[in-house]
Design a protein around this motif. Structure first.
Motif, PDB file in Angstrom:
ATOM      1  N   ASN A  57       6.596  16.445   1.116  1.00 51.11           N
ATOM      2  CA  ASN A  57       7.324  15.263   1.597  1.00 51.11           C
ATOM      3  C   ASN A  57       6.945  14.160   1.268  1.00 51.11           C
ATOM      4  N   PRO A  58       7.596  13.088   0.316  1.00 47.91           N
ATOM      5  CA  PRO A  58       7.214  11.927  -0.037  1.00 47.91           C
ATOM      6  C   PRO A  58       6.976  10.910   1.069  1.00 47.91           C
ATOM      7  N   LEU A  59       6.496   9.807   0.677  1.00 50.79           N
ATOM      8  CA  LEU A  59       6.067   8.709   1.465  1.00 50.79           C
ATOM      9  C   LEU A  59       6.979   7.309   1.268  1.00 50.79           C
ATOM     10  N   ILE A  60       7.010   6.698   1.984  1.00 52.52           N
ATOM     11  CA  ILE A  60       7.708   5.121   1.910  1.00 52.52           C
ATOM     12  C   ILE A  60       6.675   4.177   1.540  1.00 52.52           C
ATOM     13  N   VAL A  61       6.766   3.449   0.354  1.00 57.54           N
ATOM     14  CA  VAL A  61       5.915   2.422  -0.041  1.00 57.54           C
ATOM     15  C   VAL A  61       6.310   1.264   0.584  1.00 57.54           C
ATOM     16  N   HIS A  62       5.329   0.607   1.136  1.00 55.56           N
ATOM     17  CA  HIS A  62       5.828  -0.866   1.886  1.00 55.56           C
ATOM     18  C   HIS A  62       5.038  -1.935   0.940  1.00 55.56           C
ATOM     19  N   VAL A  63       5.908  -2.996   0.964  1.00 53.15           N
ATOM     20  CA  VAL A  63       5.770  -4.105  -0.070  1.00 53.15           C
ATOM     21  C   VAL A  63       5.502  -5.583   0.878  1.00 53.15           C
ATOM     22  N   SER A  64       4.983  -6.426   0.487  1.00 55.88           N
ATOM     23  CA  SER A  64       4.781  -7.798   1.068  1.00 55.88           C
ATOM     24  C   SER A  64       6.126  -8.728   0.511  1.00 55.88           C
ATOM     25  N   ASP A  65       6.468  -8.563  -0.728  1.00 55.88           N
ATOM     26  CA  ASP A  65       7.420  -9.640  -1.218  1.00 55.88           C
ATOM     27  C   ASP A  65       8.191  -9.035  -2.507  1.00 55.88           C
ATOM     28  N   MET A  66       9.109  -9.616  -2.895  1.00 52.58           N
ATOM     29  CA  MET A  66       9.988  -9.019  -3.844  1.00 52.58           C
ATOM     30  C   MET A  66       9.406  -8.901  -5.377  1.00 52.58           C
ATOM     31  N   GLU A  67       8.395  -9.651  -5.541  1.00 53.96           N
ATOM     32  CA  GLU A  67       7.426  -9.480  -6.607  1.00 53.96           C
ATOM     33  C   GLU A  67       6.783  -8.250  -6.827  1.00 53.96           C
ATOM     34  N   MET A  68       6.323  -7.943  -5.614  1.00 57.29           N
ATOM     35  CA  MET A  68       5.574  -6.502  -5.539  1.00 57.29           C
ATOM     36  C   MET A  68       6.768  -5.462  -5.854  1.00 57.29           C
ATOM     37  N   ALA A  69       7.672  -5.641  -5.010  1.00 53.22           N
ATOM     38  CA  ALA A  69       8.884  -4.500  -5.018  1.00 53.22           C
ATOM     39  C   ALA A  69       9.348  -4.449  -6.558  1.00 53.22           C
ATOM     40  N   ASP A  70       9.732  -5.591  -7.395  1.00 51.46           N
ATOM     41  CA  ASP A  70       9.937  -5.550  -8.640  1.00 51.46           C
ATOM     42  C   ASP A  70       9.147  -4.894  -9.603  1.00 51.46           C
ATOM     43  N   ILE A 114      11.439   6.257  -5.969  1.00 52.17           N
ATOM     44  CA  ILE A 114      10.326   5.715  -4.871  1.00 52.17           C
ATOM     45  C   ILE A 114      11.195   4.977  -3.795  1.00 52.17           C
ATOM     46  N   ALA A 115      10.769   5.430  -2.690  1.00 55.82           N
ATOM     47  CA  ALA A 115      11.249   4.871  -1.376  1.00 55.82           C
ATOM     48  C   ALA A 115      10.360   3.439  -1.063  1.00 55.82           C
ATOM     49  N   LEU A 116      11.320   2.341  -0.948  1.00 54.88           N
ATOM     50  CA  LEU A 116      10.650   1.186  -0.854  1.00 54.88           C
ATOM     51  C   LEU A 116      11.064   0.449   0.275  1.00 54.88           C
ATOM     52  N   ARG A 117      10.082  -0.242   1.271  1.00 56.31           N
ATOM     53  CA  ARG A 117      10.639  -1.074   2.378  1.00 56.31           C
ATOM     54  C   ARG A 117       9.654  -2.197   2.359  1.00 56.31           C
ATOM     55  N   MET A 118      10.322  -3.343   2.974  1.00 56.15           N
ATOM     56  CA  MET A 118       9.642  -4.503   3.044  1.00 56.15           C
ATOM     57  C   MET A 118       9.617  -4.887   4.666  1.00 56.15           C
ATOM     58  N   PRO A 119       8.373  -4.602   5.281  1.00 52.91           N
ATOM     59  CA  PRO A 119       8.444  -4.597   6.819  1.00 52.91           C
ATOM     60  C   PRO A 119       7.769  -6.025   7.188  1.00 52.91           C
ATOM     61  N   THR A 120       8.010  -6.323   8.562  1.00 50.21           N
ATOM     62  CA  THR A 120       7.442  -7.477   8.785  1.00 50.21           C
ATOM     63  C   THR A 120       6.386  -7.369   9.583  1.00 50.21           C
ATOM     64  N   ARG A 125       1.309  -8.827   6.561  1.00 54.67           N
ATOM     65  CA  ARG A 125       0.015  -9.387   6.120  1.00 54.67           C
ATOM     66  C   ARG A 125      -1.255  -8.664   5.449  1.00 54.67           C
ATOM     67  N   LEU A 126      -1.085  -7.742   6.027  1.00 53.48           N
ATOM     68  CA  LEU A 126      -2.369  -6.624   5.449  1.00 53.48           C
ATOM     69  C   LEU A 126      -1.959  -6.203   4.124  1.00 53.48           C
ATOM     70  N   ILE A 127      -0.852  -5.999   3.671  1.00 50.39           N
ATOM     71  CA  ILE A 127      -0.473  -5.736   2.395  1.00 50.39           C
ATOM     72  C   ILE A 127      -0.828  -7.097   1.354  1.00 50.39           C
ATOM     73  N   ALA A 128      -0.426  -8.235   1.856  1.00 46.89           N
ATOM     74  CA  ALA A 128      -0.755  -9.305   1.179  1.00 46.89           C
ATOM     75  C   ALA A 128      -2.279  -9.587   1.009  1.00 46.89           C
ATOM     76  N   ARG A 129      -2.899  -9.445   2.201  1.00 43.56           N
ATOM     77  CA  ARG A 129      -4.501  -9.459   2.098  1.00 43.56           C
ATOM     78  C   ARG A 129      -5.164  -8.397   1.260  1.00 43.56           C
ATOM     79  N   VAL A 130      -4.780  -7.220   1.023  1.00 47.93           N
ATOM     80  CA  VAL A 130      -5.306  -6.415   0.171  1.00 47.93           C
ATOM     81  C   VAL A 130      -4.784  -6.414  -1.291  1.00 47.93           C
TER      82      VAL A 130
END
Length: 324
Positions: A57-70, A114-120, A125-130
């Motif tokens: 069962n795959p997982l969603i990957v969360h990103v902080s911005d479009m640069e990371m998504a791209d 890949i399943a991608l989402r950009m959350p609020t 903030r945690l994604i951007a921090r790490v």
């Protein structure tokens, strides 16, 4: 039990745990997620182990911005249009994986997408921090009710993780909508916190329904979100001793004999109902009733996602070939 810290005080501790390869329960606008470094195979494996989630069962990957998504997914024009309109927010896009993407294969469970989402909020903030994308399924034992509060998450997973970040009740209350773009067509893989009608208005095409063989994306197990009690749907009459999940101002026959009653939305508002769904399902399950009876809920707008979750909660627990 896990340490519980508010979102205001948890960022550095959460980042330290993530960078050390440990999962952390964090709030998102949809439900709480169990987040770990999507580039680290050991960290991803710990998500599966903590949840008891099957690794197919795959997982969603969360990103902080479009640069990371791209850097991770290949966007066609329609997917990019939806990202530009609805991100950050409760929309997940299933995209072809870039060959150069630094996502561990465990995340994809053998898929070439890949399943991608950009959350609020805090998780962004945690994604951007790490500085790394985070895999983050719902923070609950596999197949069980999703957590929409820190207390619910801690009661379920607190003995298996070090930190739960408390961001209060989640405002949307159901998981993200999952959509896949295929040659100018859009397919709805999972209804969720963004109504299909809103997506169609932006895309200019109708969302197609219907699944192919196998799992194409996270959150597609037939049996899921299940309480301990059996769930009976679209009831017009309540048996004495059943717990009642109500909707709107009018009650089903026999409601006065219910063991307990929770009304998702007395005024019949699907947004309010979605926000209350999992917490009320959990509350009714805690009464010890053998059956939770659910009044009919219209399928329009967010009602589609609510009914999807309820159907899965009512499905036989071994329908996908595993015990829930």
């Amino acid at each position: 039990m896990a340490v519980v810290l508010t979102a205001e005080e948890a960022l550095e501790k959460a980042a330290k745990l993530i960078l050390a390869g440990n999962p952390v329960a964090v709030p998102t606008e949809t439900v709480y997620g169990l987040a770990a470094d999507a580039t680290n195979g050991e960290a991803v494996a710990r998500i599966y182990d903590v949840k008891g989630r099957p690794r197919f069962n795959p997982l969603i990957v969360h990103v902080s911005d479009m640069e990371m998504a791209d850097a991770i997914g290949e966007f066609d024009p329609l997917s990019r249009l939806l990202a530009e309109k609805f991100w950050p927010g409760p929309l997940t896009l299933v995209l072809p994986l870039k060959k150069s993407a630094q996502i561990h294969p465990l995340v994809r469970a053998g898929l070439d997408t890949i399943a991608l989402r950009m959350p609020t909020g805090f998780i962004s903030r945690l994604i951007a921090r790490v500085g790394r994308p985070l895999a983050a399924p719902s923070a609950n034992s596999s197949g069980r009710i999703s957590g929409t509060s820190a207390a619910a998450v801690n009661a379920d997973l607190g003995a298996r993780i070090a930190l739960v970040v408390d961001g209060g009740p989640t405002p949307v209350g159901v998981e993200s909508t999952i959509v896949k773009s295929e040659g100018g067509r859009l397919r709805l893989l999972r209804p969720g916190g963004l109504a299909a009608e809103e997506i169609e208005a932006v895309a200019g095409v109708k969302l197609e329904r219907g699944r192919k063989a196998g799992l194409e994306a996270p959150g597609m197990m037939t049996s899921h979100y299940a309480p301990g009690a059996k769930v009976r749907l679209n009831v017009t009459e309540i048996a004495r001793g059943e717990a009642l999940m109500a909707f709107g101002p009018a009650r089903a026959k026999g409601a006065e004999g219910a063991k307990a009653v929770c009304n998702l939305s007395p005024k019949g508002d699907p947004h309010e109902a979605a926000a209350n769904l999992f917490s009320m399902l959990r509350e009714l399950d805690a009464t010890g009733a053998a059956v939770i009876a659910v009044e009919p809920i219209p399928a329009e707008g967010l009602g589609e996602a609510i009914n999807d979750r309820l159907r899965r909660a009512a499905a036989p627990r071994d329908i996908d070939g595993i015990s829930a």
